[in-house]
Design a protein around this motif. Structure first.
Motif, PDB file in Angstrom:
ATOM      1  N   VAL B 158       0.831  -0.929   0.145  1.00  0.00           N
ATOM      2  CA  VAL B 158      -0.001  -0.152   0.079  1.00  0.00           C
ATOM      3  C   VAL B 158       0.942   1.233   0.077  1.00  0.00           C
ATOM      4  O   VAL B 158       1.539   1.425   0.782  1.00  0.00           O
ATOM      5  N   ASP B 161       1.492   7.433   0.773  1.00  0.00           N
ATOM      6  CA  ASP B 161       0.738   8.476   0.580  1.00  0.00           C
ATOM      7  C   ASP B 161      -0.807   7.939   1.064  1.00  0.00           C
ATOM      8  O   ASP B 161      -1.791   8.853   1.626  1.00  0.00           O
ATOM      9  N   GLN B 162      -1.130   6.857   0.824  1.00  0.00           N
ATOM     10  CA  GLN B 162      -2.607   6.461   0.830  1.00  0.00           C
ATOM     11  C   GLN B 162      -2.669   6.240   2.280  1.00  0.00           C
ATOM     12  O   GLN B 162      -3.735   6.669   3.050  1.00  0.00           O
ATOM     13  N   GLU B 163      -1.752   5.686   2.949  1.00  0.00           N
ATOM     14  CA  GLU B 163      -1.693   5.497   4.609  1.00  0.00           C
ATOM     15  C   GLU B 163      -1.927   6.878   5.183  1.00  0.00           C
ATOM     16  O   GLU B 163      -2.450   7.056   6.378  1.00  0.00           O
ATOM     17  N   ALA B 165      -3.225   9.391   3.925  1.00  0.00           N
ATOM     18  CA  ALA B 165      -4.302   9.820   3.926  1.00  0.00           C
ATOM     19  C   ALA B 165      -5.540   9.192   4.915  1.00  0.00           C
ATOM     20  O   ALA B 165      -6.291   9.974   5.525  1.00  0.00           O
ATOM     21  N   PHE B 166      -5.229   7.965   5.220  1.00  0.00           N
ATOM     22  CA  PHE B 166      -5.885   7.182   6.221  1.00  0.00           C
ATOM     23  C   PHE B 166      -5.747   7.923   7.570  1.00  0.00           C
ATOM     24  O   PHE B 166      -6.672   8.190   8.323  1.00  0.00           O
ATOM     25  N   ARG B 169      -7.927  10.887   7.816  1.00  0.00           N
ATOM     26  CA  ARG B 169      -9.289  10.698   8.165  1.00  0.00           C
ATOM     27  C   ARG B 169      -9.484  10.489   9.565  1.00  0.00           C
ATOM     28  O   ARG B 169     -10.289  10.952  10.298  1.00  0.00           O
TER      29      ARG B 169
END
Lengths: 167, 615
Positions: B158, B161-163, B165-166, B169
Motif C-alpha cells: 500500500v 501517501d494512501q496511509e 491519507a488514512f 481521516r
C-alpha cells in the motif's frame, strides 16, 4: 464527538486508607500457589513462570520472600528448561523468551542462576534475549539490571529509586 | 406444585457454582492433557485440530497450543492440494477472528493470523485492511491491530501517501488519537524527507532502494511539509487544548527539521532532545538524551595523588578498558566509583602510588584512555601547581549560540508565540505552560529564567496534583542554569540558595566545585551521587529538611559542613561524615540530633578531626 485524550486524575477520598495492608497482601500471595483446583489459575498456566516472578518480587519488596518455597520453585524452573536451552512457562509448555527471562529473574532473586544450564540459555537467544536477561546472567559488558524492578541500576540511581523494603 | 419457582438458598447456589466450575475445570484439563500427549506422540490429525480449537476459543493466550496448531497446519500443507490448503487457511482466518472477538488484544491470535495471511496461497489483503479498520473503529489504540496493519501495508505494498491519507481521516474525525499521530510520525519522514546530506559516518546506512523503512530512515522531514504539519497539529490543540496526544505530537514535530550546530551545550542538547527529536547534522540523537560519549573531565591532585575522571554517561570503569598513562608510562591503578552503591558511575577515582606525582617541581603529563570508545583525554600537571584539570570549556556553549541559524531559531520563536497566544486564551491549561517552558529552554535558558519560574508557579497552581513533579523539574532547570552561569564565570563556586530546590541532579558536572551553597531550599537528602563532588571544601546547606547525608562520603578535601536548621535526627545519620578526614567545622544547630544524650562526647568520638562544633 471531540473528547480528546483527557488527563484522567483519580480523586482519592480523604477517608481512604493511607497505609498498605502488607500482611494481607503477603498472605494472599503466599496462598496463591496452592489454588491448583481453581479454574482461572489453571487457565493462566501459560504464563505461570511470569506469575511466580511477579509474586516473588512483591514478597521480596515486603521482606517476605522466605515464606515462599525456594526449593520447589527452583526445581520447577529446572523442569522447565528445554533441550534448546530456553525455558517454558510451565511443565509441558513450549520454551519462550518471556518465560526464560522470568526464570532468570527468579533465580537472580534467589542467587541461584547456576541451577540452570546458563550457557545453553544464552546461546540460542543471544541477540534476541535482551539486555536485561544477558545482564542478569552476568554479562560484564552490559550495565547491571535490578532483578526486582527490572530496570537498569543507573537509571534507578539517577531517579533516586532504590527498592527499599516496605515497612 | 406446577409453576412455582423453587428458590435456592445462597449456600446451595454457591455449591452449585462450585460444582459447575469443577466440571468446567475437569473438561479443560482433560482436553489440555489430551493435546499434550498427542503432541508428544507426534500426532497431527483432525482431532488435534478440534482439541486445540476448543481450548483456544476460551483461552486464546495459550501460546503452546498455537504452536501445535501450526505444526499440524504445516503438515497438512504437505499432504493437501492448493485449493484445500486455501480453504483450510480461510477457515483459520475465521477462527482467529472469533478468538479476537473474545480478546482483541491476544498476542497469540494476532500472530497466528499474520502467520496464516503470509502462507495463504491467495491472500486477500484488502479484506485484512478492512478487518483492521473495523477493529480500530472499536478501539483506535489497539497496538496489536496497528502492528498488524503495518504488516499488511508492507506485504501488500500500500503506498505511503494512501496511509497518510488514512491518518488524515482518523485525525480529522477525532483529533485525539495517539496511535494515529504516532503512525503519522512514522509515515511523514518517508514521504517528505529532508534533502539528503552527506551520510554520517556514525549511524545512517546509505539510502539505496526505496521504500526506506521507518527503522533505517533519518526521521527528518522537509520544511514545507513541516509547516503544514504545525498548522494541522495547532488546529488540534487550539480546538481541544486538553488533548494530550496533539501536544506530544507537536513536541515530536518541533525536532523534525532542525539542523543545529555541531558543538552543542550539554544542557541545550539534553532537553532539546527530550522536547524535540533532536537531529544534529553530524550525529543522530533520538528521543533519549544521549550525549556524545567521551571523557568530559580529568582532574588530578598532588596532595592525595588522586585522579578523578568524569564520563559523559555512567560507565563501569572496570570493564570499559580504562587506563592511565603518566609521561608515556602506563600506570597500574585500581579504579573505584565514588560510592560503594554504584557499579556504574559517571565519575571514577584512583590513587597513584605514593611519591608518583607528589614532587611539585616536576611537570607531569597524564592521559586517560577509554579504549572501548577509542577516546582519551590529556591533562598536564604543571610545576608549582598542586592540582590540575581538563574539561569541556564554556566556549563550546558560545559556539552553539552562534551556529544556530537565524532561520531555525525563528521557527522556535514563532511556535513560542503561537503557544503563548493559546495560553492567553486558556490560562489554566497545563500543556501550554509546560510547552512554553520547554520552548524557552530550547531558545535561551538563562534569558528566560524569570519567565520560566513564573510559569512554573502558575503550573503548580493549575495542576496541583503534580506540583512535586514540577518542583523537581524546576529544580533541575535551575541547577542547569546555575551550572551555565558558573561556567561562564569560570569559578568553582556553585551557589543555588533560596531557589525552592526539592531535588539535586547533574552532580557529575560538579566534580571541580570547591564551595557549594544549597542553603534555604527544600532538600531532604544529600544522595550517594553527592560523593561526585570530589574537590569540595565547603558545604553550606542551612535551612533545608535534610535527614540523610549518604553522599557526604570520602570527600578528601571537605573541611566545613554547615547544616543549621535541618532534620538530622540520630548520630547514625552523621556516620558518613567520619569518612571525610579533613572535616574541621560542623554546624548542627537546629537539628533534632542535638537533643541526643551526650551528643558532644559522642560526636567527639565519631568525628575526632572536628575542632569547631556548633550545637
Amino acid at each position: 464527538m471531540l473528547t480528546g485524550t483527557q488527563v484522567k486524575d483519580v480523586i482519592i477520598k480523604p477517608d481512604a486508607p493511607s497505609t498498605l495492608l502488607l500482611e494481607k497482601h503477603a498472605d494472599y500471595i503466599a496462598a496463591y500457589g496452592s489454588k491448583k483446583d481453581d479454574y482461572e489459575y489453571t487457565l493462566s498456566e501459560y504464563l505461570r513462570m511470569s506469575g511466580i516472578y511477579w509474586g516473588l518480587t512483591v514478597m521480596d519488596l515486603m521482606g517476605e520472600l522466605p515464606r515462599m518455597n525456594q526449593q520447589e520453585i527452583v526445581d520447577f524452573i529446572k523442569a522447565c528448561q528445554h533441550e534448546c536451552g530456553g525455558i517454558s512457562a510451565s511443565i509441558g509448555h513450549d520454551p519462550h523468551l518471556l518465560y526464560t527471562l522470568s526464570a532468570v529473574q527468579i533465580l537472580c532473586l534467589y542467587d541461584s542462576v547456576d541451577a540452570i544450564d546458563v550457557d545453553k540459555v544464552v546461546d540460542p537467544f543471544h541477540t534476541l534475549f535482551g539486555v536485561a536477561g544477558l545482564s542478569l546472567l552476568g554479562d560484564e559488558q552490559i550495565k547491571p539490571v535490578n532483578p526486582v524492578l527490572c530496570m537498569p541500576e543507573d537509571v534507578l540511581q539517577r531517579i533516586g529509586l532504590q527498592p527499599d523494603l516496605l515497612s | 406444585m406446577h409453576g412455582r419457582v423453587k428458590i435456592k438458598t445462597t449456600a446451595q447456589q454457591e455449591e452449585e457454582k462450585r460444582k459447575e466450575r469443577e466440571k468446567k475445570l475437569k473438561i479443560y484439563v482433560a482436553a489440555r492433557d489430551a493435546c499434550f500427549s498427542k503432541r508428544n506422540e507426534g500426532i497431527w490429525d483432525d482431532e488435534a485440530l478440534q482439541l486445540t480449537q476448543q481450548l483456544l476459543s476460551s483461552n486464546p493466550d495459550f501460546a503452546t497450543l498455537w504452536n501445535y496448531r501450526r505444526e499440524i497446519l504445516m503438515h497438512l500443507e504437505t499432504v493437501k492440494d492448493k485449493d484445500e490448503v486455501q480453504k483450510i487457511y480461510e477457515a483459520e482466518l475465521s477462527f482467529t477472528e472469533s478468538c479476537l472477538k473474545v480478546n482483541p488484544k491476544s498476542y497469540g491470535s494476532w500472530h497466528h493470523r499474520g502467520w496464516v495471511s503470509a502462507r495463504l496461497p491467495r491472500p486477500d489483503w484488502a479484506r485484512e485492511l478492512t478487518l483492521c479498520d473495523r477493529c480500530l473503529s472499536l478501539d483506535d489504540r489497539n497496538f496489536h491491530c496497528w502492528d498488524y496493519r503495518r504488516m499488511v501495508v508492507k506485504m501488500s505494498g500500500v503506498p505511503v501517501d494512501q496511509e497518510l491519507a488514512f491518518t488524515d481521516r482518523l485525525i480529522g474525525s477525532n483529533f485525539s488519537n495517539y496511535s494515529s499521530w504516532h503512525y503519522r510520525s512514522t509515515l511523514l519522514p518517508l514521504l517528505h524527507p529532508e534533502s539528503p546530506e552527506p551520510p554520517s559516518p556514525c549511524r545512517e546506512p546509505p539510502q539505496s532502494s526505496p521504500p526506506p523503512s521507518p527503522q533505517t530512515h533519518s526521521h527528518r522531514v522537509c520544511e514545507e511539509q513541516l509547516l503544514k504539519e504545525y498548522e494541522l497539529v495547532q488546529n488540534a490543540f487550539f480546538t481541544d487544548p486538553n488533548d494530550q496526544s496533539a501536544w506530544f505530537y507537536y513536541r515530536w514535530l518541533l525536532g523534525r527539521g532542525m539542523s543545529i550546530g555541531r558543538s552543542v551545550c550539554k544542557y541545550e542538547r539534553e532537553y532539546i532532545s527530550a522536547l524535540l527529536c533532536f537531529v544534529n547534522h553530524k550525529f543522530f540523537v533520538f528521543l533519549t538524551a544521549e550525549r556524545e560519549e567521551m571523557i568530559s573531565c580529568v582532574y588530578v591532585n598532588r596532595d592525595e595523588e588522586r585522579v578523578a575522571v568524569a564520563f559523559s554517561r555512567p560507565v563501569n570503569a572496570q570493564s570499559v578498558g580504562l587506563f592511565l598513562v603518566l609521561d608515556g608510562q602506563p600506570q597500574r591503578v585500581e579504579w573505584r566509583s565514588v560510592h560503594p552503591r554504584f557499579k556504574q558511575s559517571p565519575v571514577w577515582i584512583c590513587n597513584l602510588p605514593p611519591g608518583t606525582i607528589s614532587d611539585i617541581t616536576n611537570e607531569r603529563n597524564l592521559t586517560v584512555h577509554w579504549t572501548e570508545k577509542h577516546t582519551h583525554r590529556d591533562c598536564a600537571l604543571y610545576t608549582g601547581r598542586t592540582e590540575s584539570w581538563c574539561r569541556d570549556s564554556a566556549t563550546d556553549q558560545e559556539l552553539f549560540r552562534s551556529e544556530l541559524s537565524v532561520e531555525k531559531t525563528s521557527v522556535l520563536q514563532s511556535e513560542l508565540q503561537s503557544v503563548k497566544q493559546l495560553q492567553e486564551l486558556e490560562p489554566l491549561n497545563k500543556w501550554c505552560l509546560l510547552t512554553i517552558i520547554l520552548l524557552m529552554r530550547a531558545l535561551d535558558p538563562l534569558g528566560y529564567e524569570q519567565e520560566m519560574l513564573a510559569h512554573f508557579r502558575t503550573l503548580k497552581e493549575v495542576d496541583s496534583m503534580r506540583s512535586a513533579y514540577y518542583s523537581d523539574l524546576c529544580s533541575k532547570f535551575m541547577i542547569e542554569n546555575t551550572i551555565l552561569k558558573m561556567e561562564y564565570a569560570e569559578v568553582r563556586v556553585f551557589s543555588i540558595s533560596d531557589k525552592n530546590l526539592t531535588t539535586l541532579c547533574h552532580l557529575d558536572q560538579l566534580l571541580l566545585v570547591t564551595h557549594i551553597n544549597l542553603s534555604s531550599n527544600h532538600l531532604q537528602r544529600l544522595p550517594p551521587q553527592f560523593a561526585m563532588l570530589q574537590c569540595l571544601e565547603v558545604l553550606e546547606a542551612d535551612n533545608n529538611a535534610i535527614e540523610n547525608l549518604e553522599g557526604v562520603y570520602h570527600l578528601p578535601k571537605l573541611e566545613e559542613v554547615l547544616l543549621k536548621n535541618n532534620k538530622i535526627s540520630t548520630l547514625a545519620d552523621l556516620q558518613t561524615l567520619a569518612s571525610c578526614p579533613k572535616l574541621k567545622r560542623l554546624d548542627l544547630r537546629g537539628n533534632p540530633v542535638t537533643q541526643t544524650a551526650n551528643v558532644e562526647s559522642e560526636l567527639a568520638e565519631l568525628l575526632p578531626s572536628v575542632t569547631d562544633l556548633l550545637l
